[in-house]
Scaffold this active site. Structure first.
Site, mmCIF file in Angstrom:
data_model
loop_
_atom_site.group_PDB
_atom_site.id
_atom_site.type_symbol
_atom_site.label_atom_id
_atom_site.label_comp_id
_atom_site.label_asym_id
_atom_site.label_seq_id
_atom_site.Cartn_x
_atom_site.Cartn_y
_atom_site.Cartn_z
ATOM 1 N N CYS A 227 24.703 -5.531 56.801
ATOM 2 C CA CYS A 227 24.129 -6.326 57.893
ATOM 3 C C CYS A 227 24.470 -7.809 57.781
ATOM 4 C CB CYS A 227 22.618 -6.159 57.933
ATOM 5 S SG CYS A 227 22.144 -4.448 58.176
ATOM 6 N N ASN B 131 20.027 -1.060 65.609
ATOM 7 C CA ASN B 131 20.624 -1.910 64.581
ATOM 8 C C ASN B 131 22.104 -1.549 64.441
ATOM 9 O OD1 ASN B 131 21.495 -3.122 62.212
ATOM 10 N ND2 ASN B 131 19.700 -2.559 61.006
ATOM 11 N N HIS C 294 19.888 -11.326 62.829
ATOM 12 C CA HIS C 294 20.467 -9.977 62.783
ATOM 13 C C HIS C 294 19.442 -9.010 63.369
ATOM 14 C CE1 HIS C 294 21.626 -6.092 61.493
ATOM 15 N NE2 HIS C 294 20.692 -6.015 60.568
HETATM 16 N N1 COA Z 1 9.349 9.287 63.674
HETATM 17 C C1 COA Z 1 8.077 9.601 63.383
HETATM 18 N N2 COA Z 1 7.542 9.434 62.172
HETATM 19 C C2 COA Z 1 8.335 8.918 61.216
HETATM 20 C C3 COA Z 1 9.673 8.585 61.457
HETATM 21 C C4 COA Z 1 10.186 8.787 62.751
HETATM 22 N N3 COA Z 1 11.435 8.483 63.080
HETATM 23 N N4 COA Z 1 10.202 8.096 60.317
HETATM 24 C C5 COA Z 1 9.237 8.135 59.399
HETATM 25 N N5 COA Z 1 8.110 8.645 59.926
HETATM 26 C C6 COA Z 1 6.809 8.854 59.306
HETATM 27 C C7 COA Z 1 6.876 8.877 57.798
HETATM 28 O O1 COA Z 1 7.270 10.152 57.337
HETATM 29 C C8 COA Z 1 5.461 8.532 57.422
HETATM 30 O O2 COA Z 1 4.689 9.688 57.534
HETATM 31 P P1 COA Z 1 3.493 9.991 56.470
HETATM 32 O O3 COA Z 1 2.543 8.825 56.617
HETATM 33 O O4 COA Z 1 2.964 11.269 56.948
HETATM 34 O O5 COA Z 1 4.174 10.046 55.144
HETATM 35 C C9 COA Z 1 5.001 7.594 58.552
HETATM 36 O O6 COA Z 1 5.949 7.779 59.621
HETATM 37 C C10 COA Z 1 4.972 6.143 58.135
HETATM 38 O O7 COA Z 1 6.173 5.882 57.461
HETATM 39 P P2 COA Z 1 6.399 4.494 56.804
HETATM 40 O O8 COA Z 1 7.764 4.504 56.210
HETATM 41 O O9 COA Z 1 5.241 4.166 55.943
HETATM 42 O O10 COA Z 1 6.359 3.551 58.083
HETATM 43 P P3 COA Z 1 6.502 2.012 58.158
HETATM 44 O O11 COA Z 1 5.322 1.468 58.836
HETATM 45 O O12 COA Z 1 6.898 1.399 56.876
HETATM 46 O O13 COA Z 1 7.736 1.860 59.159
HETATM 47 C C11 COA Z 1 10.077 1.428 59.217
HETATM 48 C C12 COA Z 1 8.986 2.399 58.822
HETATM 49 C C13 COA Z 1 11.410 1.987 58.768
HETATM 50 C C14 COA Z 1 10.099 1.275 60.742
HETATM 51 C C15 COA Z 1 9.785 0.045 58.580
HETATM 52 O O14 COA Z 1 9.524 0.191 57.201
HETATM 53 C C16 COA Z 1 10.903 -0.911 58.774
HETATM 54 O O15 COA Z 1 11.146 -1.365 59.858
HETATM 55 N N6 COA Z 1 11.629 -1.276 57.691
HETATM 56 C C17 COA Z 1 12.789 -2.083 57.777
HETATM 57 C C18 COA Z 1 13.919 -1.246 58.238
HETATM 58 C C19 COA Z 1 15.160 -2.018 58.564
HETATM 59 O O16 COA Z 1 15.101 -2.950 59.300
HETATM 60 N N7 COA Z 1 16.275 -1.599 58.018
HETATM 61 C C20 COA Z 1 17.529 -2.206 58.239
HETATM 62 C C21 COA Z 1 17.563 -3.494 57.533
HETATM 63 S S1 COA Z 1 19.062 -4.293 57.735
#
Ligand code: COA
Length: 336
Positions: free
Chosen positions: A113, A293, A263
Site C-alpha cells: 500500500c 482498497n 491511501h
Molecule cells: N462479513 C461478515 N463478518 C465478517 C467478515 C465479513 N466479510 N469478516 C470477518 N467477519 C466477522 C469475524 O469472523 C468476526 O466474527 P466473530 O466475532 O464471530 O469472531 C467479526 O466479523 C468481527 O471481526 P473483527 O475482525 O473483530 O472485526 P473488526 O471490527 O476488527 O473489523 C476489519 C475487521 C478488517 C474491517 C478491521 O479490522 C479493519 O478495517 N482493519 C484494517 C484493514 C485494512 O485496512 N487493511 C488494509 C491495510 S493497507
C-alpha cells in the site's frame, strides 16, 4: 535546483463492478457489515485474461495523452504492485512492451500500500540528480484473482479491488528561493519489519522447497492473511505521524494543507486520520466506496479523480499519506 513536477495523471479500473450484495451471494457476509466496517460499497474485478500490466498500460496511456506526450518521451518506468502478472520478471517490462517502447529502464517496487510513495521517492531522487528527466510512475493491482472468494477468505476478500493509476513526472529547474514553485516538496518513507506477518501472503515463497505444494494450498497459506485490528491501530497512528513529519520538514502546518489524499485502506481509517489532523471534509479525498482498497494504485487513482473533480487548484498544497503491509508507511507534500 531541479524539482519533480506532476505533468499529468491517468487511471483505469476494470469494467466489471462487484457490489457487496454480489459478494454476499458467494460468501458469508452482508452489505451492512462491509459498509459499516470499511465504507466500501463496490469494487472492480478484472475479467479473465485482463492483467495488471494491461490496467497499468491503459492508465499510463491516459496520462501520456493528457500530457500530449508519447511513451517514447519517457526516460524510465517505475511500477508499484504487490500483485505482479508473474513471479518474475516484474510487471514493468510487460507494461513497457505493451506501451511499445524498448530500452527504457523498468523498476518494479514491492512495497504494497505504500508502493506508490516508495516509487515516488525513487523517481524524485533520480530526477533531482539528473539521471532521468521524465519518469512514468504507475501503481497497478489485480487482487481479485488472489483473494479467496469464499467464507474462509471473507475478511480480506471484501476489502480489496483491482485498478491502476499513473502519474507522469518531470524535472523542472526552479529558483530555490521561490516557495510557490510547483512540484514535490518532500517524500518520507518508513518501514517496521517486526510486523511483516500481520498482513501477508506466505505462499508461494522461495523459502519453501518447492515454493508451493498441495499441502500449502490445502492449509490455506496462499490466502492473504491479516490481523485486521493491528493493521487498523498502526494505520491510524502512523499516517497522521507521517503527515506531521512532512509538514515539519517543510516549515508548514496543518492549516496549509488544501487536500489530503490518504491511501484508501478503509473509510474508517481515513476518517480517523482526518480527525487526528483536525481536517474538514472538503480537505480530504476518499473514493474507496467505489473501488475498495487497490493498494499501490489507490493514491494515483484518487489523485486522478480528485483533480478531475476540481478539488485542487494551482498553487494548492497536496498531502499524500499511506500505510500498509510490511508494515510500511510514508507521506509526500506537493505544491500543485
Ligand atoms: N462479513 C461478515 N463478518 C465478517 C467478515 C465479513 N466479510 N469478516 C470477518 N467477519 C466477522 C469475524 O469472523 C468476526 O466474527 P466473530 O466475532 O464471530 O469472531 C467479526 O466479523 C468481527 O471481526 P473483527 O475482525 O473483530 O472485526 P473488526 O471490527 O476488527 O473489523 C476489519 C475487521 C478488517 C474491517 C478491521 O479490522 C479493519 O478495517 N482493519 C484494517 C484493514 C485494512 O485496512 N487493511 C488494509 C491495510 S493497507
Amino acid at each position: 535546483m531541479i524539482r519533480t513536477t506532476f505533468l499529468s495523471t491517468g487511471m483505469r479500473v476494470p469494467d466489471r463492478v462487484v457490489t457487496n450484495d454480489d459478494l454476499a451471494s458467494i460468501m458469508d457476509t452482508t452489505d451492512e457489515w462491509i459498509r459499516q466496517r470499511s465504507g466500501i460499497e463496490e469494487r472492480r474485478w478484472v475479467e479473465e485474461g485482463e492483467a495488471g500490466s494491461d490496467l497499468g498500460c491503459a492508465a499510463s496511456e491516459m496520462a501520456l495523452d493528457r500530457a500530449g506526450l508519447e511513451a517514447a518521451d519517457v526516460d524510465c518506468i517505475i511500477v508499484a504492485t504487490l500483485s505482479p502478472d508473474h513471479f518474475f520478471p516484474g510487471t514493468g517490462v510487460f507494461m513497457q512492451r505493451k506501451l511499445g517502447v524498448s530500452d527504457v529502464p523498468c523498476l518494479d517496487v514491492r512495497n504494497q500500500c505504500s508502493g506508490f510513495l516508495y516509487g515516488l521517492s525513487v523517481a524524485d531522487a533520480w530526477i533531482r540528480v539528473g539521471q532521468y528527466r521524465r519518469v512514468l510512475l504507475v501503481g497497478t493491482e489485480v487482487h481479485s484473482t488472489g483473494l479467496h472468494r469464499n467464507d474462509a477468505g471473507r475478511d480480506t476478500a471484501v476489502l480489496f479491488g483491482d485498478g491502476a493509476g499513473a502519474v507522469l513526472l518531470e524535472g523542472r529547474e526552479v529558483d530555490e528561493s521561490d516557495e510557490t514553485a510547483a512540484g514535490l516538496l518532500s517524500v518520507h518513507i518508513h518501514a517496521d519489519g517486526r510486523h511483516a506477518e500481520k498482513l501477508w501472503v506466505e505462499v508461494p515463497g522461495s523459502k519453501y522447497d518447492p515454493l508451493i505444494t498441495h499441502e500449502h494450498i490445502d492449509a490455506g497459506l496462499t490466502r492473504p492473511m491479516m490481523e485486521g485490528r493491528e493493521v487498523f491501530k498502526h494505520a491510524t497512528s502512523r499516517m497522521p505521524e507521517a503527515v506531521r513529519e512532512a509538514l515539519d520538514a517543510n516549515g508548514l502546518t496543518i492549516d496549509d494543507i488544501d487536500l489530503l489524499i490518504p491511501h484508501q485502506a478503509n473509510l474508517r481509517i481515513s476518517q480517523m486520520v482526518q480527525r487526528a489532523l483536525g481536517l474538514t471534509d472538503d480537505r480530504v479525498y476518499n473514493n474507496i466506496q467505489r473501488y475498495g482498497n487497490t493498494t499501490a494504485a489507490s493514491i494515483p487513482i484518487a489523485l486522478h479523480e480528485s483533480l478531475d473533480e476540481g478539488r485542487l487548484s494551482p498553487g494548492g498544497l497536496l498531502c499524500l499519506t499511506a500505510f500498509g503491509s510490511g508494515f510500511t508507511w510514508g507521506s509526500a507534500l506537493i505544491r500543485w
